[in-house]
Motif scaffolding. Structure first.
Motif, PDB file in Angstrom:
ATOM      1  N   ILE A  79      20.041 -71.510  48.436  1.00 40.17           N
ATOM      2  CA  ILE A  79      20.040 -72.973  48.590  1.00 40.17           C
ATOM      3  C   ILE A  79      20.848 -73.642  47.480  1.00 40.17           C
ATOM      4  CG2 ILE A  79      18.570 -75.030  48.517  1.00 40.17           C
ATOM      5  CD1 ILE A  79      16.378 -73.274  49.859  1.00 40.17           C
TER       6      ILE A  79
ATOM      7  N   PHE B 122      18.000 -80.579  49.797  1.00 42.32           N
ATOM      8  CA  PHE B 122      19.078 -81.530  50.105  1.00 42.32           C
ATOM      9  C   PHE B 122      18.610 -82.960  49.834  1.00 42.32           C
ATOM     10  CE2 PHE B 122      21.814 -78.937  53.346  1.00 42.32           C
ATOM     11  CZ  PHE B 122      22.075 -78.010  52.351  1.00 42.32           C
TER      12      PHE B 122
ATOM     13  N   ARG C  87      15.861 -67.080  48.567  1.00 36.30           N
ATOM     14  CA  ARG C  87      16.107 -68.337  49.283  1.00 36.30           C
ATOM     15  C   ARG C  87      16.596 -69.421  48.327  1.00 36.30           C
ATOM     16  NH1 ARG C  87      11.111 -66.912  51.588  1.00 36.30           N
ATOM     17  NH2 ARG C  87      10.054 -68.645  50.509  1.00 36.30           N
TER      18      ARG C  87
ATOM     19  N   GLU D  99      12.830 -75.587  53.148  1.00 38.82           N
ATOM     20  CA  GLU D  99      13.236 -75.650  51.744  1.00 38.82           C
ATOM     21  C   GLU D  99      14.645 -76.223  51.600  1.00 38.82           C
ATOM     22  OE1 GLU D  99      10.489 -71.876  50.198  1.00 38.82           O
ATOM     23  OE2 GLU D  99      12.636 -71.594  50.551  1.00 38.82           O
ATOM     24  N   ILE D 100      15.525 -75.907  52.523  1.00 37.86           N
ATOM     25  CA  ILE D 100      16.875 -76.495  52.488  1.00 37.86           C
ATOM     26  C   ILE D 100      16.788 -78.003  52.615  1.00 37.86           C
ATOM     27  CG2 ILE D 100      19.022 -76.745  53.789  1.00 37.86           C
ATOM     28  CD1 ILE D 100      18.888 -73.781  54.456  1.00 37.86           C
ATOM     29  N   LYS D 101      16.024 -78.471  53.592  1.00 37.48           N
ATOM     30  CA  LYS D 101      15.907 -79.921  53.812  1.00 37.48           C
ATOM     31  C   LYS D 101      15.339 -80.611  52.577  1.00 37.48           C
ATOM     32  CE  LYS D 101      15.484 -83.816  56.220  1.00 37.48           C
ATOM     33  NZ  LYS D 101      14.562 -84.627  55.397  1.00 37.48           N
TER      34      LYS D 101
ATOM     35  N   VAL E  21      21.617 -80.555  57.638  1.00 41.64           N
ATOM     36  CA  VAL E  21      21.372 -79.149  57.973  1.00 41.64           C
ATOM     37  C   VAL E  21      21.059 -79.074  59.461  1.00 41.64           C
ATOM     38  CG1 VAL E  21      18.930 -79.312  57.265  1.00 41.64           C
ATOM     39  CG2 VAL E  21      20.037 -77.075  57.502  1.00 41.64           C
TER      40      VAL E  21
ATOM     41  N   THR F 289      24.517 -72.860  47.809  1.00 42.25           N
ATOM     42  CA  THR F 289      25.078 -73.522  49.000  1.00 42.25           C
ATOM     43  C   THR F 289      25.344 -74.988  48.736  1.00 42.25           C
ATOM     44  OG1 THR F 289      24.052 -71.970  50.550  1.00 42.25           O
ATOM     45  CG2 THR F 289      24.620 -74.153  51.396  1.00 42.25           C
TER      46      THR F 289
END
Length: 634
Positions: A210, A256, A206, A251-253, A270, A213
């Motif tokens: 991330i 970011f 992950r 985790e993306i949020k 996202v 990305t």
């Protein structure tokens, strides 16, 4: 380094550890977008001179000219976040939290999102059906989503040979239309689940996804990521996909947010495209967690029925039908309500609108051709889209050009269907799209989502199309008109809710004020000549208002004035201010209204003064002004 041991410490610690040990091998050459610390570690260039040492030897903060980021100032057409980040005024009150602290979204009214999908395979259609970024009209959308990138291993990669070139053309649309954001979608139906399942399986996977990305999105100038995983736990997915997908989004949020904090850039968004089928939703989507961390969700409220069934059914009905035996939940209203009932805030949910229809071949076209009629299979391929049981809107309206066949409208589901011989097509037209837009606004959803621009009549191929993109245009214009009406209504009435309970009641018109007490009725004329800024549109407000009045004293008229958009330079600025009314520091008779980062200038009737304590136009003896007419009771 065993990263798994850091899982319980949270993403932030994991993220910092990865950077400190050199996510890219410290002995390698750094990329053009990276800075090499004196220790050899590579970090993103935007982290240099951000007043926060990221190199272990602090070499990224050497020889930096120090300034206070919070006071660095922004251009006049930008809103300044509390941490100094500049955000285009058009992005203020748009439903997306572009500032980390959300100061850009402290608004009583927010714009509707108008999400539009672009498909990179539409470039291969024949002749006038070919669709490329050049064909996009960005004025119709608030967000344009490029579909699709794909997963290769644990990283985003191109899908088409010319994606990189089209990314540049696609993101160039932001330079032509103020207030448009672009996003990159990953996945889609053809992608299935396996690649996603493998990627979310471990913390290391992950994190690799991330970090790569973020770099990919920034490099190609996208404003965010749209996840179209169809579907977690299904189609070669795994049972653990549901919690792992939710963890990925969280985790993306967080990543970011951290990247935006360090880079002092507008935060990457996202979002996710989500299904309507309840079994699919329940098996793969942790709705409370997804709704908390996603900026918005795009509901795929279409493909409810199609040629895989044995009777006719509409592609995208708004409401249910009495003929929906066994499929009562297969409509837009029920699907949206289900997501809300499971924890999705309405303002985060965008309702899908299809620019295509699903077709069938009727078994008995003479006697049974309505909703629920028996069929022998899906309809033939469209002449341009070349998919069985599927017609773009421009293919449907071209079929109708010869005047043959008949359009029927199902009053229960509020959608049309077209019958020509044994061909049956359920689709949306301008009327049904307008109805859906009004329903979206009435129900309080975040906005709309169009799939897709390339399937609308973008080239005006049909005699019925007055403008290019007739469906998307109708959707966009209807939502924008509702926004304007809300602003007018809010400005004219709702902001005076703090006034005391009335002892008198009266109806206000732009020219006559009538006040009634227990014993007398008095009529007076209000000013009819005002001086708006040249070029501004003049509009007077009409409102039913309540005022507290002293005995035998005529109550002042309410706030009403021309809608004067501030074009010039003023000592007052709405930048970084929430919605509200503010006294003009140079004129007791005038005031400013801040809305969506924009500044509006208004004037009270000539005999009145703006009272900032009551937030209304008041009698002159209630407001203290100096000899030059400037307020002294600021």
């Amino acid at each position: 380094m065993h990263l798994i041991y850091f899982q319980e410490l949270g993403l932030k610690v994991l993220f910092i550890v990865i950077i400190q040990i050199g996510y890219l091998n410290a002995q390698q050459d750094c990329l053009e977008t990276q800075f090499r610390c004196k220790t050899g570690t590579c970090i993103p260039k935007q982290w240099v001179c951000d007043n926060d040492p990221d190199c272990s030897d602090s070499s990224d903060e050497e020889s930096c000219r120090r300034t206070d980021d919070n006071t660095r100032g922004c251009p006049d057409d930008n809103f300044q976040c509390s941490n100094g980040v500049c955000v285009n005024n058009a992005f203020v009150c748009d439903g997306d939290q572009d500032c980390l602290d959300g100061t850009d979204e402290q608004c009583e009214i927010k714009t509707f999102r108008r999400i539009c999908y672009f498909t990179n395979w539409a470039q291969y259609r024949n002749s006038e059906a070919k669709f490329t970024p050049d064909n996009i009209n960005p004025d119709l959308c608030t967000h344009i989503v490029y579909a699709f990138a794909r997963l290769e291993g644990k990283k985003l990669v191109f899908t088409e040979y010319n994606d990189e070139k089209m990314y540049k053309e696609f993101n160039g649309k932001k330079n032509k239309t103020r207030g448009v954001k672009t996003m990159l979608a990953i996945g889609g139906w053809n992608a299935g689940s396996k690649a996603f399942s493998d990627m979310v399986a471990t913390p290391e996977n992950r994190m690799t996804f991330i970090l790569s990305t973020m770099e990919f999105l920034r490099k190609h100038n996208f404003d965010g990521l749209d996840i179209d995983w169809e579907y977690p736990t299904l189609r070669q997915g795994k049972m653990e996909d549901k919690p792992k997908f939710a963890l990925l989004v969280k985790e993306i949020k967080e990543a970011f947010d951290m990247e935006a904090q360090k880079s002092l850039r507008r935060r990457l968004l996202v979002s996710a495209a989500v299904p309507t089928g309840r079994k699919v939703v329940d098996s793969g989507y942790d709705i409370p967690t997804l709704s908390k961390y996603l900026d918005f969700l795009n509901l795929m409220s279409y493909d409810f029925h199609g040629g895989w069934e044995r009777k006719t059914g509409h592609n995208s009905p708004l409401f249910g039908s009495s003929k929906d035996v066994g499929s009562a939940n297969m409509n837009t209203e029920k699907a949206a309500k289900y997501w809300v009932s499971k924890g999705t805030p309405k303002h985060k949910l965008n309702i899908g609108v299809a620019t295509y229809g699903r077709s069938f071949v009727l078994a008995d076209p003479v006697n049974d051709f309505g909703i629920g009629a028996p069929v022998t299979g899906p309809g033939p391929k469209g002449s341009f889209t070349q998919e069985i049981g599927f017609y773009s809107f421009y293919e449907i309206c071209q079929l109708q050009n010869d005047g043959k066949g008949k359009i029927y409208r199902d009053e229960e589901q509020m959608v049309p269907y077209y019958v020509k011989g044994d061909l049956w097509i359920g689709y949306d037209d301008e009327d049904s799209v307008r109805t859906k837009a009004e329903w979206i606004a009435r129900e309080g959803y975040g906005g709309s989502m169009v799939w897709s621009l390339s399937l609308d009549d973008f080239g005006k191929k049909c005699s019925s199309s007055v403008v290019p993109f007739p469906l998307t245009h109708t959707l966009s214009s209807t939502l924008q008109k509702i926004e304007r009406d809300k602003v007018l209504n809010l400005t004219s009435s709702t902001t005076r809710k703090i006034l005391p309970k009335p002892t008198t009641h009266r109806h206000i018109t732009p020219t006559t004020v009538t006040t009634t007490t227990s014993t007398t009725t008095t009529t007076m004329k209000t000013p009819t000549t005002l001086s708006p800024i040249p070029g501004a549109t003049t509009k007077l407000w009409t409102a039913d208002l309540h005022y507290e009045t002293a005995p035998n004293k005529i109550a002042p008229p309410p706030i009403w004035a021309p809608n004067e958009l501030v074009y010039g330079k003023y000592s007052f600025s709405c930048r970084r201010k929430p919605f509200g009314y503010f006294q003009d520091p140079n004129n007791c008779n005038k005031y400013f209204v801040c809305h969506m980062g924009r500044t509006f200038h208004y004037r009270c009737p000539s005999e009145l003064r703006f009272n900032p304590k009551k937030i209304t136009c008041d009698w002159a003896d209630s407001v203290t002004c100096d000899d030059d007419g400037r307020p002294t009771n600021k």
